[in-house]
Design a protein around this motif. Structure first.
Motif, mmCIF file in Angstrom:
data_model
loop_
_atom_site.group_PDB
_atom_site.id
_atom_site.type_symbol
_atom_site.label_atom_id
_atom_site.label_comp_id
_atom_site.label_asym_id
_atom_site.label_seq_id
_atom_site.Cartn_x
_atom_site.Cartn_y
_atom_site.Cartn_z
ATOM 1 N N ALA A 113 -1.968 6.782 0.915
ATOM 2 C CA ALA A 113 -1.590 6.100 2.157
ATOM 3 C C ALA A 113 -0.144 6.412 2.485
ATOM 4 C CB ALA A 113 -1.773 4.585 2.021
ATOM 5 N N PHE A 114 0.152 6.506 3.786
ATOM 6 C CA PHE A 114 1.541 6.676 4.203
ATOM 7 C C PHE A 114 1.746 6.112 5.593
ATOM 8 C CE2 PHE A 114 -0.378 10.728 5.601
ATOM 9 C CZ PHE A 114 0.100 10.850 6.897
ATOM 10 N N ALA A 115 3.013 5.830 5.880
ATOM 11 C CA ALA A 115 3.442 5.394 7.199
ATOM 12 C C ALA A 115 4.563 6.317 7.647
ATOM 13 C CB ALA A 115 3.933 3.949 7.160
ATOM 14 N N ASP A 116 4.442 6.885 8.849
ATOM 15 C CA ASP A 116 5.456 7.786 9.388
ATOM 16 C C ASP A 116 6.199 7.061 10.505
ATOM 17 O OD1 ASP A 116 6.720 9.788 11.115
ATOM 18 O OD2 ASP A 116 5.755 11.241 9.810
ATOM 19 N N PHE A 117 7.478 6.801 10.265
ATOM 20 C CA PHE A 117 8.244 5.991 11.202
ATOM 21 C C PHE A 117 8.703 6.782 12.424
ATOM 22 C CE2 PHE A 117 8.264 3.702 7.276
ATOM 23 C CZ PHE A 117 8.192 2.375 7.659
ATOM 24 N N ASP A 118 8.647 8.112 12.386
ATOM 25 C CA ASP A 118 8.959 8.904 13.575
ATOM 26 C C ASP A 118 7.891 8.741 14.647
ATOM 27 O OD1 ASP A 118 11.425 10.011 13.220
ATOM 28 O OD2 ASP A 118 10.701 11.890 12.364
ATOM 29 N N THR A 119 6.633 8.788 14.238
ATOM 30 C CA THR A 119 5.531 8.761 15.202
ATOM 31 C C THR A 119 4.850 7.414 15.285
ATOM 32 O OG1 THR A 119 3.950 9.442 13.511
ATOM 33 C CG2 THR A 119 5.045 11.200 14.745
ATOM 34 N N GLY A 120 5.108 6.542 14.308
ATOM 35 C CA GLY A 120 4.375 5.278 14.236
ATOM 36 C C GLY A 120 2.993 5.444 13.649
ATOM 37 N N LEU A 121 2.698 6.608 13.073
ATOM 38 C CA LEU A 121 1.374 6.864 12.509
ATOM 39 C C LEU A 121 1.266 6.288 11.105
ATOM 40 C CD1 LEU A 121 -1.407 8.290 12.362
ATOM 41 C CD2 LEU A 121 -0.181 10.336 11.565
ATOM 42 N N ARG A 122 0.186 5.608 10.855
ATOM 43 C CA ARG A 122 -0.163 5.175 9.509
ATOM 44 C C ARG A 122 -1.528 5.775 9.163
ATOM 45 N NH1 ARG A 122 -1.414 0.977 13.162
ATOM 46 N NH2 ARG A 122 -3.420 -0.011 12.642
ATOM 47 N N ALA A 123 -1.688 6.253 7.940
ATOM 48 C CA ALA A 123 -2.915 6.941 7.555
ATOM 49 C C ALA A 123 -3.265 6.597 6.115
ATOM 50 C CB ALA A 123 -2.747 8.448 7.715
ATOM 51 N N GLN A 124 -4.574 6.549 5.842
ATOM 52 C CA GLN A 124 -5.048 6.178 4.514
ATOM 53 C C GLN A 124 -6.255 7.016 4.122
ATOM 54 O OE1 GLN A 124 -4.820 1.548 3.901
ATOM 55 N NE2 GLN A 124 -6.050 1.944 5.704
#
Length: 447
Positions: free
Chosen positions: A404-415
């Motif tokens: 799992a990760f959260a990317d603060f540049d794009t606001g994308l969270r993925a699991q």
């Protein structure tokens, strides 16, 4: 994607419990086609037309249809919007109990080392409240760690001929970033590994079954005992000099208890899980929830062997203590809410769970200056409060194939959720972020 028939890695404790780092997921390109991606979509892996995430969908389909895994589920969300879900398979392999029940967002998975970012954020809450300091010496909270000895030759003798005094104190920053010099029974070799096992410094569990080669030992029965026993053994490296995967996030469970005045598991429930709406995250799976619990498999010689069936899982038992490094079972819905809270800089559904600064600092690179990561699976990445930092992204993986990760540049969270061990048996965990970035690039090209 071609299927690789793995006879190795073998089902050993070292291979089973080593969680995978999520490499290369950071700095995803900005400018995503929001209208195409933000619509809530929940799809099975059957053909569904021109939906987003084609590379991820194809991979999920291939893994499930080929029988590599019993199930696989991925989620993608932007900002605070509902996630898209791509999933396939059943709680267990067909023909086994649970083999007729499709997985969904509420299915329960062993997340292993994805527990570490949760523990890390709990520490950041206490730092934000002034109850801990990022660079505060650990000995201020746990005095037994005041005068540590360090191995001159890492993984060599633990006798006095191979020991020297620590040149600096262990700090909370060191514990958060695996730079404290502490060891890990699944990483170390030789006498220090044996000492960890003999003293019950075994903060993880796999199965009730007697699996040959697992040799996990008998863990001590409390976090206080864990900390006391750990303080009596030498460090593997001088604090602040070397990144080395360790039991430090488990030790932070005890730090949280002392600093907060509450048992670690109670602190997580009251301060993080309940406020964030995470009602399916457990150290012990309630018997009432077995019907949505997945089975965990070992990959051996290309075959899936059930090593922790849901109905007899070790996670139905109370653990020896709350393992802050690898102890939680959770659902994709719950962990997505954790990521949503992070992307919201501490807020979810309009409710503040933790301070904005605590999130910003905890998801940034906290590695001490001049720390070496050479020869480790960290590569050139940074490390925050229990998770890898690449660019503006923060996340980690688990020993049973989750990520799992959260990317603060794009606001994308993925699991990524699935259940097999060791995580290195297939490339999906390490390739997950690459698949996501390929699909993001395709979406941008079509915007």
């Amino acid at each position: 994607m071609a299927y690789r028939n793995f006879a190795d890695p073998q089902l050993s404790r070292r291979n089973l419990l080593r969680g995978g780092a999520i490499a290369g997921f950071g700095a995803l390109a900005a400018g995503l086609p929001a209208q195409a991606l933000w619509a809530h979509t929940q799809t099975a892996i059957a053909p569904t037309g021109d939906l987003p995430w084609p590379n991820v969908r194809a991979t999920v389909e291939e893994y499930v249809s080929s029988g590599k895994v019993a199930n696989m589920l991925t989620t993608f969300g932007f900002g605070q919007r509902d996630p898209q879900v791509i999933m396939g398979g059943t709680l267990a392999k067909p023909g086994q109990k649970g083999g007729q029940t499709p997985v969904d967002m509420d299915s329960l998975y062993r997340i292993y080392s994805m527990t570490k970012p949760i523990t890390g954020m709990a520490v950041m809450m206490l730092i934000d409240e002034g109850k801990l300091g990022l660079d505060q010496p650990l000995a201020d909270i746990l005095p037994a760690f005041a005068n540590m000895q360090v191995q001159v030759e890492a993984d060599g003798s633990i006798g006095p001929e191979n020991l020297e005094p620590a040149k600096r104190p262990i700090t909370i920053r060191h514990l958060l970033t695996h730079t404290s010099g502490l060891g890990y029974g699944i990483i170390q070799k030789g006498p220090i590994m044996q000492a960890y096992t003999e003293r019950g410094l075994v903060p993880g569990q796999v199965s009730r079954l007697p699996i040959p080669g697992l040799g996990r030992g008998n863990p001590v029965r409390s976090l206080a005992k864990f900390a006391d026993e750990l303080a009596q053994l030498p460090l593997v490296y001088q604090p602040g000099t070397q990144w080395s995967y360790s039991v430090s996030l488990d030790l932070l469970g005890r730090v949280i208890e002392v600093a907060s005045g509450k048992p670690f598991d109670v602190f997580l429930k009251e301060r993080l899980f309940e406020p964030a709406g995470m009602d399916s995250t457990y150290f012990t799976v309630p018997k009432s929830e077995i019907e949505r619990f997945t089975t965990n498999y070992g990959v051996l010689g290309g075959a899936l062997l059930p090593i922790d069936p849901a109905e007899t899982s070790i996670y139905l038992d109370d653990p020896a203590f709350a393992f802050g490094g690898a102890g939680l079972v959770s659902s994709a819905r719950d962990y997505d809410r954790f990521l949503r809270m992070l992307i919201g800089y501490g807020k979810i559904d309009g409710k503040r769970v933790m301070g904005e600064l605590a999130v910003r600092v905890g998801t940034s690179n906290l590695l001490p200056a001049n720390t070496s990561t050479a020869g480790t699976f960290m590569g050139d990445g940074g490390f925050g409060a229990g998770g890898r930092v690449t660019g503006k992204a923060f996340g980690w993986g688990g020993a049973a194939g989750t990520a799992a990760f959260a990317d603060f540049d794009t606001g994308l969270r993925a699991q990524l959720f699935t259940q097999y061990m060791p995580s290195q048996a297939y490339p999906i965990q390490s390739n997950f972020s690459e698949l996501v970035m390929k699909d993001v690039a395709m979406m941008r090209a079509g915007s």
